[in-house]
Design an enzyme around this catalytic site. Sequence first.
Site, PDB file in Angstrom:
ATOM      1  N   GLY A  71       0.798  -1.228   0.000  1.00 40.95           N
ATOM      2  CA  GLY A  71       0.000   0.000   0.000  1.00 40.95           C
ATOM      3  C   GLY A  71       0.828   1.274   0.000  1.00 40.95           C
TER       4      GLY A  71
ATOM      5  CG  ASP B 281       1.756  -6.169  16.498  1.00 42.42           C
ATOM      6  OD1 ASP B 281       1.389  -4.970  16.485  1.00 42.42           O
ATOM      7  OD2 ASP B 281       1.003  -7.101  16.822  1.00 42.42           O
TER       8      ASP B 281
ATOM      9  CG  ASN C 236       2.036   3.879   6.163  1.00 43.75           C
ATOM     10  OD1 ASN C 236       1.244   4.589   5.548  1.00 43.75           O
ATOM     11  ND2 ASN C 236       2.128   2.564   5.943  1.00 43.75           N
TER      12      ASN C 236
ATOM     13  CE1 TYR D 285      -7.783   4.379   9.584  1.00 41.57           C
ATOM     14  CE2 TYR D 285      -9.384   5.901   8.649  1.00 41.57           C
ATOM     15  CZ  TYR D 285      -8.111   5.353   8.667  1.00 41.57           C
ATOM     16  OH  TYR D 285      -7.163   5.791   7.760  1.00 41.57           O
TER      17      TYR D 285
ATOM     18  CE  LYS E 149      -5.141   6.506  10.448  1.00 41.74           C
ATOM     19  NZ  LYS E 149      -3.685   6.255  10.357  1.00 41.74           N
TER      20      LYS E 149
ATOM     21  N   PRO F 121      -4.263  12.263   4.623  1.00 39.60           N
ATOM     22  CG  PRO F 121      -3.033  10.432   3.862  1.00 39.60           C
ATOM     23  CD  PRO F 121      -3.514  11.089   5.119  1.00 39.60           C
TER      24      PRO F 121
ATOM     25  CG  LEU G  66     -11.023   6.708  -0.678  1.00 36.79           C
ATOM     26  CD1 LEU G  66     -10.761   5.637   0.374  1.00 36.79           C
ATOM     27  CD2 LEU G  66     -12.441   6.541  -1.247  1.00 36.79           C
TER      28      LEU G  66
HETATM   29  N1  NAD Z   1      -5.627   4.708   1.542  1.00 39.64           N
HETATM   30  C1  NAD Z   1      -6.366   5.661   2.077  1.00 39.64           C
HETATM   31  O1  NAD Z   1      -7.440   6.020   1.584  1.00 39.64           O
HETATM   32  C2  NAD Z   1      -5.911   6.352   3.323  1.00 39.64           C
HETATM   33  C3  NAD Z   1      -6.454   7.593   3.638  1.00 39.64           C
HETATM   34  C4  NAD Z   1      -6.042   8.241   4.797  1.00 39.64           C
HETATM   35  C5  NAD Z   1      -5.104   7.645   5.603  1.00 39.64           C
HETATM   36  N2  NAD Z   1      -4.599   6.429   5.275  1.00 39.64           N
HETATM   37  C6  NAD Z   1      -3.606   5.851   6.157  1.00 39.64           C
HETATM   38  O2  NAD Z   1      -2.456   5.559   5.408  1.00 39.64           O
HETATM   39  C7  NAD Z   1      -1.800   4.419   5.969  1.00 39.64           C
HETATM   40  C8  NAD Z   1      -1.614   3.336   4.914  1.00 39.64           C
HETATM   41  O3  NAD Z   1      -2.832   3.057   4.308  1.00 39.64           O
HETATM   42  P1  NAD Z   1      -3.034   1.957   3.158  1.00 39.64           P
HETATM   43  O4  NAD Z   1      -4.051   2.485   2.238  1.00 39.64           O
HETATM   44  O5  NAD Z   1      -1.721   1.522   2.604  1.00 39.64           O
HETATM   45  O6  NAD Z   1      -3.785   0.802   3.990  1.00 39.64           O
HETATM   46  P2  NAD Z   1      -3.365  -0.542   4.711  1.00 39.64           P
HETATM   47  O7  NAD Z   1      -4.428  -0.786   5.729  1.00 39.64           O
HETATM   48  O8  NAD Z   1      -3.152  -1.580   3.735  1.00 39.64           O
HETATM   49  O9  NAD Z   1      -1.944  -0.228   5.342  1.00 39.64           O
HETATM   50  C9  NAD Z   1      -1.560  -0.603   6.535  1.00 39.64           C
HETATM   51  C10 NAD Z   1      -0.235  -1.367   6.544  1.00 39.64           C
HETATM   52  O10 NAD Z   1       0.065  -1.478   7.922  1.00 39.64           O
HETATM   53  C11 NAD Z   1       0.351  -2.835   8.221  1.00 39.64           C
HETATM   54  N3  NAD Z   1      -0.027  -3.114   9.615  1.00 39.64           N
HETATM   55  C12 NAD Z   1      -1.277  -3.363  10.117  1.00 39.64           C
HETATM   56  N4  NAD Z   1      -1.207  -3.610  11.419  1.00 39.64           N
HETATM   57  C13 NAD Z   1       0.106  -3.505  11.774  1.00 39.64           C
HETATM   58  C14 NAD Z   1       0.820  -3.655  12.995  1.00 39.64           C
HETATM   59  N5  NAD Z   1       0.186  -3.985  14.123  1.00 39.64           N
HETATM   60  N6  NAD Z   1       2.163  -3.464  12.988  1.00 39.64           N
HETATM   61  C15 NAD Z   1       2.819  -3.153  11.840  1.00 39.64           C
HETATM   62  N7  NAD Z   1       2.201  -3.014  10.658  1.00 39.64           N
HETATM   63  C16 NAD Z   1       0.858  -3.189  10.625  1.00 39.64           C
HETATM   64  C17 NAD Z   1      -0.460  -3.646   7.223  1.00 39.64           C
HETATM   65  O11 NAD Z   1       0.069  -4.962   7.096  1.00 39.64           O
HETATM   66  C18 NAD Z   1      -0.330  -2.787   5.964  1.00 39.64           C
HETATM   67  O12 NAD Z   1       0.848  -3.112   5.242  1.00 39.64           O
HETATM   68  C19 NAD Z   1      -2.641   4.017   7.168  1.00 39.64           C
HETATM   69  O13 NAD Z   1      -2.160   4.682   8.325  1.00 39.64           O
HETATM   70  C20 NAD Z   1      -4.017   4.551   6.804  1.00 39.64           C
HETATM   71  O14 NAD Z   1      -4.810   4.737   7.942  1.00 39.64           O
HETATM   72  C21 NAD Z   1      -4.982   5.777   4.155  1.00 39.64           C
END
Ligand code: NAD
Length: 252
Positions: free
Chosen positions: A18, A61, A88, A156, A160, A186, A188
Amino acid sequence: MGGRLDGKVAIVTGGAAGLGLAYARRFVAEGARVVISDVVDGAGALKRLDAPATTHAMRADVSRFADCERMADEAHARFGRIDVLVNNAAVFATLKPTPFEAIAEAEWDRVMAVNVKGIWNCARAVAPRMRAQGGGRIVNVASAIAHKGTAGLLHYVTSKGAVIAMTRALARELGPDGIAVNAVAPGLIMSETVLANPHIAAFQREAVLASRAFKRDAVAEDVEGTVLFLASADSAFMTGQTLVVDGGSVFA
Ligand SMILES: NC(=O)c1ccc[n+]([C@@H]2O[C@H](COP(=O)([O-])OP(=O)(O)OC[C@H]3O[C@@H](n4cnc5c(N)ncnc54)[C@H](O)[C@@H]3O)[C@@H](O)[C@H]2O)c1
């Protein structure tokens, strides 16, 4: 021309897929050595980065402090310093939007443990190294959803909002040591993990697009430049701030 992170060492939590992986790729292109740390295996991500001398993957973790200490130790042992921490990792793409009264208590607790406590854990694991080096930069990943108060993801959204508050308080505690703490929020983003989870990809997409000044979906490239800015000396005198990157949906 040099890269904007030449000589720097960065840790990106949740970097195995991601947006985290997109930030890692951009950092490598800007000259950084990068540790991607994730609760899932990062071997595939490491292959995709295709920069074996300057990247390292490990499992940690973030909800467990001992894992975060091991992360800081391993990053330091591998690359000799830690300049940037991108917090992240979060429970996000796998969540299923649910009315607040129906959220399972265990899911609520997990979201808080990873999204909020995880940032505290990583910050307290990495801060001693940054302090000893005379400074560093922490970038927390919040979300514009905290400003919007979107329905259906109360845990969630709450987590945040806490990230934005933590960013301010940590900036004050770490500023005297030359450590900057900022956040990116960010909207979506159609990250690969969001696209792989239709519940989240479709969640309020029409409403999100309608609310934006820019009427289009966002992709990782739309946010990674802001994360790079906050990770680099270009934002040297900024701390405690949250930059919203959502195509003009909320004006925070
Ligand atoms: N994509 C979006 O629309 C969006 C929008 C705003 C904020 N965000 C934020 O951006 C970040 C990344 O989002 P994404 O879209 O790649 O989603 P995602 O949920 O796939 O990314 C999360 C990553 O964190 C890892 N993870 C989960 N639990 C964990 C833990 N306990 N320890 C270590 N790693 C862990 C997951 O394996 C994954 O690789 C997140 O913080 C999310 O909240 C995303």
